[in-house]
Design an enzyme around this catalytic site. Sequence first.
Site, PDB file in Angstrom:
ATOM      1  N   LYS A 174      -9.388  42.003 -33.971  1.00 54.31           N
ATOM      2  CA  LYS A 174      -7.982  42.269 -34.259  1.00 54.31           C
ATOM      3  C   LYS A 174      -7.367  43.167 -33.185  1.00 54.31           C
ATOM      4  O   LYS A 174      -6.296  42.868 -32.639  1.00 54.31           O
ATOM      5  CB  LYS A 174      -7.873  42.929 -35.648  1.00 54.31           C
ATOM      6  CG  LYS A 174      -6.437  43.064 -36.152  1.00 54.31           C
ATOM      7  CD  LYS A 174      -6.357  44.012 -37.350  1.00 54.31           C
ATOM      8  CE  LYS A 174      -7.042  43.469 -38.575  1.00 54.31           C
ATOM      9  NZ  LYS A 174      -6.171  42.607 -39.391  1.00 54.31           N
TER      10      LYS A 174
ATOM     11  N   ARG B  87      -6.135  49.605 -40.429  1.00 53.11           N
ATOM     12  CA  ARG B  87      -6.922  48.414 -40.781  1.00 53.11           C
ATOM     13  C   ARG B  87      -8.250  48.440 -40.056  1.00 53.11           C
ATOM     14  O   ARG B  87      -8.352  48.877 -38.915  1.00 53.11           O
ATOM     15  CB  ARG B  87      -6.171  47.138 -40.351  1.00 53.11           C
ATOM     16  CG  ARG B  87      -4.895  46.836 -41.098  1.00 53.11           C
ATOM     17  CD  ARG B  87      -4.321  45.500 -40.607  1.00 53.11           C
ATOM     18  NE  ARG B  87      -3.211  45.045 -41.430  1.00 53.11           N
ATOM     19  CZ  ARG B  87      -1.937  45.309 -41.183  1.00 53.11           C
ATOM     20  NH1 ARG B  87      -1.603  46.046 -40.127  1.00 53.11           N
ATOM     21  NH2 ARG B  87      -0.984  44.849 -41.978  1.00 53.11           N
TER      22      ARG B  87
ATOM     23  N   GLY C  57     -16.030  42.815 -47.899  1.00 57.90           N
ATOM     24  CA  GLY C  57     -16.864  43.935 -48.341  1.00 57.90           C
ATOM     25  C   GLY C  57     -16.488  45.218 -47.637  1.00 57.90           C
ATOM     26  O   GLY C  57     -16.749  46.314 -48.118  1.00 57.90           O
TER      27      GLY C  57
ATOM     28  N   MET D  50     -13.780  48.015 -46.132  1.00 54.74           N
ATOM     29  CA  MET D  50     -12.432  48.459 -46.427  1.00 54.74           C
ATOM     30  C   MET D  50     -11.510  47.721 -45.484  1.00 54.74           C
ATOM     31  O   MET D  50     -11.779  47.623 -44.298  1.00 54.74           O
ATOM     32  CB  MET D  50     -12.293  49.963 -46.213  1.00 54.74           C
ATOM     33  CG  MET D  50     -11.067  50.494 -46.938  1.00 54.74           C
ATOM     34  SD  MET D  50     -10.310  51.862 -46.103  1.00 54.74           S
ATOM     35  CE  MET D  50      -9.198  50.974 -45.004  1.00 54.74           C
TER      36      MET D  50
ATOM     37  N   ARG E 208      -5.507  35.230 -34.084  1.00 52.99           N
ATOM     38  CA  ARG E 208      -6.945  34.992 -33.887  1.00 52.99           C
ATOM     39  C   ARG E 208      -7.169  33.493 -33.857  1.00 52.99           C
ATOM     40  O   ARG E 208      -6.304  32.725 -34.287  1.00 52.99           O
ATOM     41  CB  ARG E 208      -7.764  35.634 -35.013  1.00 52.99           C
ATOM     42  CG  ARG E 208      -7.362  35.135 -36.377  1.00 52.99           C
ATOM     43  CD  ARG E 208      -8.153  35.850 -37.469  1.00 52.99           C
ATOM     44  NE  ARG E 208      -7.596  35.520 -38.771  1.00 52.99           N
ATOM     45  CZ  ARG E 208      -8.006  36.044 -39.911  1.00 52.99           C
ATOM     46  NH1 ARG E 208      -8.965  36.953 -39.916  1.00 52.99           N
ATOM     47  NH2 ARG E 208      -7.472  35.686 -41.052  1.00 52.99           N
TER      48      ARG E 208
ATOM     49  N   HIS F  88      -7.869  33.728 -50.620  1.00 53.09           N
ATOM     50  CA  HIS F  88      -9.275  34.079 -50.425  1.00 53.09           C
ATOM     51  C   HIS F  88     -10.157  32.866 -50.642  1.00 53.09           C
ATOM     52  O   HIS F  88     -11.029  32.534 -49.830  1.00 53.09           O
ATOM     53  CB  HIS F  88      -9.658  35.203 -51.401  1.00 53.09           C
ATOM     54  CG  HIS F  88     -11.096  35.613 -51.295  1.00 53.09           C
ATOM     55  ND1 HIS F  88     -12.086  35.066 -52.089  1.00 53.09           N
ATOM     56  CD2 HIS F  88     -11.710  36.498 -50.477  1.00 53.09           C
ATOM     57  CE1 HIS F  88     -13.238  35.613 -51.769  1.00 53.09           C
ATOM     58  NE2 HIS F  88     -13.046  36.482 -50.796  1.00 53.09           N
TER      59      HIS F  88
ATOM     60  N   ARG G 239     -43.408   9.276 -41.527  1.00 52.92           N
ATOM     61  CA  ARG G 239     -44.506   9.739 -42.389  1.00 52.92           C
ATOM     62  C   ARG G 239     -45.068   8.561 -43.153  1.00 52.92           C
ATOM     63  O   ARG G 239     -44.368   7.959 -43.962  1.00 52.92           O
ATOM     64  CB  ARG G 239     -44.007  10.784 -43.383  1.00 52.92           C
ATOM     65  CG  ARG G 239     -43.853  12.172 -42.792  1.00 52.92           C
ATOM     66  CD  ARG G 239     -43.040  13.049 -43.715  1.00 52.92           C
ATOM     67  NE  ARG G 239     -41.658  12.602 -43.666  1.00 52.92           N
ATOM     68  CZ  ARG G 239     -40.600  13.398 -43.451  1.00 52.92           C
ATOM     69  NH1 ARG G 239     -40.783  14.691 -43.321  1.00 52.92           N
ATOM     70  NH2 ARG G 239     -39.388  12.907 -43.416  1.00 52.92           N
TER      71      ARG G 239
ATOM     72  N   GLU H 189     -49.319  21.873 -34.664  1.00 56.28           N
ATOM     73  CA  GLU H 189     -48.855  22.566 -35.868  1.00 56.28           C
ATOM     74  C   GLU H 189     -49.825  23.644 -36.308  1.00 56.28           C
ATOM     75  O   GLU H 189     -49.594  24.343 -37.291  1.00 56.28           O
ATOM     76  CB  GLU H 189     -48.586  21.568 -36.999  1.00 56.28           C
ATOM     77  CG  GLU H 189     -49.674  20.562 -37.207  1.00 56.28           C
ATOM     78  CD  GLU H 189     -49.278  19.435 -38.162  1.00 56.28           C
ATOM     79  OE1 GLU H 189     -48.351  19.610 -38.968  1.00 56.28           O
ATOM     80  OE2 GLU H 189     -49.929  18.373 -38.120  1.00 56.28           O
TER      81      GLU H 189
ATOM     82  N   SER I 149     -45.940  16.645 -30.479  1.00 57.36           N
ATOM     83  CA  SER I 149     -44.774  16.851 -31.317  1.00 57.36           C
ATOM     84  C   SER I 149     -45.028  18.124 -32.114  1.00 57.36           C
ATOM     85  O   SER I 149     -46.020  18.213 -32.846  1.00 57.36           O
ATOM     86  CB  SER I 149     -44.571  15.657 -32.247  1.00 57.36           C
ATOM     87  OG  SER I 149     -43.469  15.916 -33.089  1.00 57.36           O
TER      88      SER I 149
ATOM     89  N   THR J  55     -43.119  22.289 -36.544  1.00 56.90           N
ATOM     90  CA  THR J  55     -42.793  23.711 -36.673  1.00 56.90           C
ATOM     91  C   THR J  55     -42.801  24.186 -38.121  1.00 56.90           C
ATOM     92  O   THR J  55     -42.867  25.391 -38.357  1.00 56.90           O
ATOM     93  CB  THR J  55     -41.427  24.020 -36.014  1.00 56.90           C
ATOM     94  OG1 THR J  55     -40.465  23.103 -36.534  1.00 56.90           O
ATOM     95  CG2 THR J  55     -41.522  23.891 -34.510  1.00 56.90           C
ATOM     96  N   ASN J  56     -42.734  23.267 -39.087  1.00 60.34           N
ATOM     97  CA  ASN J  56     -42.877  23.729 -40.476  1.00 60.34           C
ATOM     98  C   ASN J  56     -44.269  24.325 -40.667  1.00 60.34           C
ATOM     99  O   ASN J  56     -44.414  25.478 -41.087  1.00 60.34           O
ATOM    100  CB  ASN J  56     -42.730  22.562 -41.455  1.00 60.34           C
ATOM    101  CG  ASN J  56     -41.348  21.958 -41.434  1.00 60.34           C
ATOM    102  OD1 ASN J  56     -40.426  22.545 -40.889  1.00 60.34           O
ATOM    103  ND2 ASN J  56     -41.216  20.787 -42.032  1.00 60.34           N
TER     104      ASN J  56
ATOM    105  N   CYS K  66     -40.607  17.940 -34.629  1.00 58.23           N
ATOM    106  CA  CYS K  66     -40.213  17.147 -35.783  1.00 58.23           C
ATOM    107  C   CYS K  66     -40.206  17.962 -37.070  1.00 58.23           C
ATOM    108  O   CYS K  66     -40.261  17.410 -38.146  1.00 58.23           O
ATOM    109  CB  CYS K  66     -41.111  15.924 -35.929  1.00 58.23           C
ATOM    110  SG  CYS K  66     -42.838  16.327 -36.241  1.00 58.23           S
TER     111      CYS K  66
ATOM    112  N   TYR L  58     -37.257  16.172 -26.638  1.00 60.07           N
ATOM    113  CA  TYR L  58     -36.380  15.758 -27.732  1.00 60.07           C
ATOM    114  C   TYR L  58     -36.634  16.599 -28.967  1.00 60.07           C
ATOM    115  O   TYR L  58     -37.664  17.274 -29.081  1.00 60.07           O
ATOM    116  CB  TYR L  58     -36.581  14.271 -28.065  1.00 60.07           C
ATOM    117  CG  TYR L  58     -37.915  13.966 -28.718  1.00 60.07           C
ATOM    118  CD1 TYR L  58     -38.066  14.023 -30.113  1.00 60.07           C
ATOM    119  CD2 TYR L  58     -39.022  13.622 -27.948  1.00 60.07           C
ATOM    120  CE1 TYR L  58     -39.282  13.758 -30.710  1.00 60.07           C
ATOM    121  CE2 TYR L  58     -40.246  13.359 -28.542  1.00 60.07           C
ATOM    122  CZ  TYR L  58     -40.376  13.429 -29.923  1.00 60.07           C
ATOM    123  OH  TYR L  58     -41.587  13.175 -30.505  1.00 60.07           O
TER     124      TYR L  58
END
Lengths: 896, 896
Positions: B26, B96, B105, B107, B357, B473, B579, B762, B781, B784-785, B848, B868
């Site tokens: 602002k 402000r 949240g 002021m 803004r 809001h 899968r 993995e 590949s 990452t889980n 993947c 990829y």
Amino acid sequence: MNKWVYAFGDGRADGGASMGGLLGGKGANLAEMSGLGIPVPPGFTITTEVCTHFSRHDGAYPGGLEDQVEQAIEAMEKSLGARFGEAENPLMLSVRSGGRASMPGMMDTVLNLGLNDETVKGLAARSGDERFAYDSYRRFIQMYGDVVLGVDHHHFEELLELYKEEKGVTLDTELGAGDWKVLVGEYGAKVQERLGRPFPQDPKEQLWGAIAAVFGSWMNQRAITYRKLHNIPAEWGTAVNVQAMVFGNMGDDCATGVCFTRNPSTGENAFYGEFLINAQGEDVVAGIRTPQPLTIAEETYAEKTGAHGGLPSLEKSMPDMYADLCGVRTLLEKHYKDMQDMEFTVQQGKLWMLQTRTGKRTAQAAFKIAVDMVSEGLIDKAEAVRRMDPRQMDQILHPTLDPKAERNIIARGLPASPGAASGCIVFNSVDAETRSAAGEKVILVRAETSPEDIGGMYVAQGILTTRGGMTSHAAVVARGMGTPCVSGAGELRIDYAERTVNALGTVLKEGDVITIDGATGHVMEGRVPTIQPELTGDFGTLMEWVDGIRGLGVYANADTPGDAETAIRFGAEGIGLCRTEHMFFKPDRIVHMRRMIVAADETERRAALDTLLPFQRQDFADIFTIMDGLPVTIRLLDPPLHEFLPQADGEMAQVADAAGVPLSQVKARAAQLKETNPMLGHRGCRLGVTYPEMYEMQARAIFEAAADVTGQGKTVLPEVMIPLVGLKKELDELKDLVDRVAAEVREATGVKLHYQVGTMIELPRAALRAGDIARSAEFFSFGTNDLTQMAMGLSRDDAGPFIDIYREKGVLDADPFVTLDQEGVGELVRIAVQRGRAVRPDLKLGICGEHGGDPDSIHFFHQAGLDYVSCSPYRVPIARLAAAQAELGEQAKVDG
Amino acid sequence: MNKWVYAFGDGRADGGASMGGLLGGKGANLAEMSGLGIPVPPGFTITTEVCTHFSRHDGAYPGGLEDQVEQAIEAMEKSLGARFGEAENPLMLSVRSGGRASMPGMMDTVLNLGLNDETVKGLAARSGDERFAYDSYRRFIQMYGDVVLGVDHHHFEELLELYKEEKGVTLDTELGAGDWKVLVGEYGAKVQERLGRPFPQDPKEQLWGAIAAVFGSWMNQRAITYRKLHNIPAEWGTAVNVQAMVFGNMGDDCATGVCFTRNPSTGENAFYGEFLINAQGEDVVAGIRTPQPLTIAEETYAEKTGAHGGLPSLEKSMPDMYADLCGVRTLLEKHYKDMQDMEFTVQQGKLWMLQTRTGKRTAQAAFKIAVDMVSEGLIDKAEAVRRMDPRQMDQILHPTLDPKAERNIIARGLPASPGAASGCIVFNSVDAETRSAAGEKVILVRAETSPEDIGGMYVAQGILTTRGGMTSHAAVVARGMGTPCVSGAGELRIDYAERTVNALGTVLKEGDVITIDGATGHVMEGRVPTIQPELTGDFGTLMEWVDGIRGLGVYANADTPGDAETAIRFGAEGIGLCRTEHMFFKPDRIVHMRRMIVAADETERRAALDTLLPFQRQDFADIFTIMDGLPVTIRLLDPPLHEFLPQADGEMAQVADAAGVPLSQVKARAAQLKETNPMLGHRGCRLGVTYPEMYEMQARAIFEAAADVTGQGKTVLPEVMIPLVGLKKELDELKDLVDRVAAEVREATGVKLHYQVGTMIELPRAALRAGDIARSAEFFSFGTNDLTQMAMGLSRDDAGPFIDIYREKGVLDADPFVTLDQEGVGELVRIAVQRGRAVRPDLKLGICGEHGGDPDSIHFFHQAGLDYVSCSPYRVPIARLAAAQAELGEQAKVDG
């Protein structure tokens, strides 16, 4: 031109003892003996390089080999005045395999090679013993037929049996030269029948057949399996030893035997061995005839005990030969500076040495021999330490069965945790605790164990399971506790309802006494007496040297005052892992623990924790008192809370009653806490972050106990260990909590407390982020069990079945829960050490997983720069030894 | 001396738009506008550095601040000819907060600061409106009392209500100057009563109180929680903007409003906004009065729909002001080169800009604006791509109402946030969270929303309010979240007590299902079917630019032909994860799968697998046909076998029947397969090593299908992916198997097959040993889980509860299963990339896991050098955009 063939004999040799890799152990030592002037039948060794070439080129030999073999045989012929394949004075050969390590499953030996229908006549003429000649020939056909031609020995044995039946005789000795001649004919016909071609008469064809059989056997299935089980690389290959035959069975001035320069059982510096008059070496080993003792001393002892059938010793019956042999004994032990295991043959009054090697020995003997040799000035202390086998030490650290005691073995399982124990059978943890509290010794017998059984496992003298392997819950926990355990005794059938166990028909019931031997896996009926280990004498002396050498500290994992006492007795320099959760399983505590878990809110949880505080404080006070002046590393609560809750409805109702809450609340809480993968669940520091009041109670118990014990004039060095940290902020939050409680206790008691706060490194992320974490941690302790589980994605509880298949298939060399996976998990350790120390150079580094007691892993930890390893109390001496050996920079050389 | 205060006004400014970090958004934009000569009420910004100092020093200010503030006020006084605190011509201030990102949240605002019992008289005199002056004063006392002094606003509201009751009036407008004077007195007394001290009369004390309140609110709990949820660092701090008051409520030549340079909902290049005559800004936002449209065009449209109550536009009622505002609109959009969201006030015929803004917009609008601005020459294509928010794209990739579906419209409101959603009605945030946690889809229905409702808004499928406009809001927050929202549906009457909503007679109760369409503002009874989004037009144009920019490939995870078709439609360039296990769950297959699992030996297993082969082959053939010419990465069987077995006794009996084995065998097998930690259990390539016949069947199905489809003239590029490899030997063994089957199929069919064999990375060990593994793998590949699960020791199934607590406590910034943990898990990825490529420079690298569709993670994967990412089909466009942005080297700049 490459050298493929190394000759020896006549006091000369191309090779020597240091060439074991190229010539194999047997060949290298034959060369060495020959070079020392010891009488060795002349011969030559074809190198292991030829084996590798043979394996890689489909059974083809490298260029030049044939010429070199022929030249070597010519040299032997010249030396002995005999000729290979000549009818009049034939040279006969033995062909033996010989790798770096001896290996069952390989083709071993062909004797009497060179005999055929012609040369057998020459042998008869020159020995003057036609029976001997044809007996040798028929032995040769059978042996060669079996191991080289693939005609199974039972074919020959049947012919012999039939023949004896026809003749109406029972013993081979009743057959004469004519009989053997007939049998030689029949054996030859059998070979023709089975193979469609005659038994080879050309000695050269025989020789190359035998050589190919040795090299070929290197890649047979049994040899491959054995190598995988014993981590022997296929690239090592085997050598082939070809030697002139000498005969111990050419008459009563002939003999053959094996002997040890010292007693391999006790370690006593006394010549020890056995022999047979008029026999071939295989007869001694086969145990068909009762061998005679070597010395008069043994003969005398044998007379008292009735062993050796009262037969005369070599010392008495062939004193000259005995004197020659004593000369060899002295020469070889001085030369090799270690106890030797030798084979010899006496042919017509001349002693020939056929083999020498470092002798296997019991753990007791190993200590005595090492200590004696140092005092004799033969070796120095470092060498004494270097050659001890740490794996063997387990034998003498646990109570063992009295070897003289009778035993009735009713089942067999896996030797999961060493030591022998007797007690009455109980089938569950509660009964174990009840009977134990009443002063009975119990053996806990279960299909398998789970964390709920900890209480019972803890009080039991021994643990017996019918399922699970060497890395099952029962096995791991038992080893940790030093409790004897036999696991996977699949012949046993437990009937929990009837409270009986059926051992192949023998039905035992609760309360019946059994004995288990965790060193052999045997289960015995009744009580078999045991003997306690002796930790003084030679053991004590050598362990003093060990401690003088090693740089790596050795701590123990100890959860109770009893464990702590054992740890001190075995030489631990601190406690590297005190698991606080076991303290909550005792009957008077578990009720409050459960009350805490099912509590509706923090206030109720705190109330339950307040009840637990005095118990926990007392536990710590007792341990601190025992460990006066030594560090005690205390791990705050680690397991997921559901491990503390019972499964059965009845027990849940008890929990509800005790906690004063509805059963539904207990059930709801249990359901809420249930996890799909508890190993990756809400445990470790995650408990501390989400229920800070639990860790707060534990910290308070630690510091209040420390203040108390300090007040009694002891030195208390607590190291508070936060488990399962993966994020620096976890540690920060909990370190703040611990520091705050310490300050409060200091304030309240006025006692100055010396303590450290550190973390376990057991998540791969923690190892990678060690630099970050070390900013807050004063020490790291590698939890290599969990680190292995996470890094390899392997659950210790579940991996048993496929780890076995992996090892069989050679996909895994070793069980990674026993010996650290140095390439993978080990790299995480190295990364964490390097990154942690870069940030905090005085970071204290230890390891408290199962690997802390594994010699190979200890070598790695030493190289990685750790300050200490921590292992179960019973493995502390093993770890001390391995640490010293690591310091000495190489593995013990006790030969496999 | 540090500069803490940056002044602006009168066509000058110390700061500018580039100083957002120091001045907040602002403040920076106020300075920028002032520098551009746009009329901005003069004032100054206290920097975010002061906030940081304030937080770190327990509320103390840095040296020099007070002087700098005083000098800045003096400059304002000089500029305006008024004096702060002077009775005659008082300067009044607004205070402000303003951080880098706007934040509920915190002021927010105090207006009319500087009023006291004396200056109020001066204001009355100068404005000639005593009523206005005292109304302003009582508003100030209430606002300041509430947010600075902590006297809750309901105390003041009660006094007002009581007063109105006494007076017998209902509307504030019915009160006159005298009434407000009385109330000012009562308000002051209430402050005295609550606090024990009077309302501060000293304007300086008022000012410093307000400044402290802003800085203090930065660390209040709601702000902290919000920052954690939105990954805003606490170190950013907030700035404080102090500005001279301008009044939009000083009479009918006054107004206040908000406007957008383009339509934020459709993106149309048309001026758009709302305003109120004679009002303060808060009145527009609060949604208490229905605002008027900005333009005649809007007015005309509103007349048709009945929105805006038929009120006249600014263009019509204040044409001069509208012309000035249009000038500002043009200037600012040219300057910022982006759609602006502005606040303005008209005071007695003069336009003042209070804020500008970058405007929030719907995804549709974002595409249209970006594409339009490129064709207008305002920005280039790269900038258009750079500023798209990939997170927002979800909005247009998900279904909208099926235009053909029947619908029963029960109410109309404003189309506040696009998208259609159905769910059951809830009337408050708590119920929304409760029902949502129980798995229900909910629509949050409220008169209006406030920051306290954030939790409920977050979980709701849609938001419906009965009051407030497009900038209320509810509307602003919903658009930010991409949640459909209809606001200001004034025909609805909510009865919170009865938990019902009355739609012109139709009474719906809590739990009843409704559908809202945020694109039209319609509210419908029941669930209305939806259809797929349109991916052409502006979307298509921009995505073409995206594809022209990005280097990273985008594949999809697709297990079925349907998935594959969706993937192609969304622009996937291949399948990164197919899968195979899902294929076994279909009813006609699971029976054979189970038969295979309970089989007693390999022969029976092979028989069951033979039955499965044609099914699997057909699956692959269908997918290959769709993916003609694009790679299809097929993961061989991964989950542990017990996942395929039923739990219940009845179903087990069915399995036994179907497999023709006794029930006991099924039960025994299920018990044998049970695992403590299935994630770390017998799964992935471990299945292939232990049951090679399973992988053999799968490989055969793949290659036979490939041969078939190739025969039909398609190009088939299968990539066979071995899961859960930790050891190179695992991969070697299974690659050999796959190659052997491929050779057999090639032999049998004569079709040349092009395929690759690779592995998932993995396990942490696999990442560390990537160099070794890359010797055998043609591609990696990253899973990452699982890599996250193992590296962090976190089970995705179990970690939810404590991950929430961790995020609340700030121990974790983000859920590591959503956004990759770059420090820990990411290091393993970097290590594996580097080591793998070092050995095999052309190693194909992909990912993947779920992270493949997460923009932050995609940036990381781009930097790590992957070829990829593969994600769920619906996330493919998001991934394409994120990949292009990663290529452009920076994050999208759509402001938060």
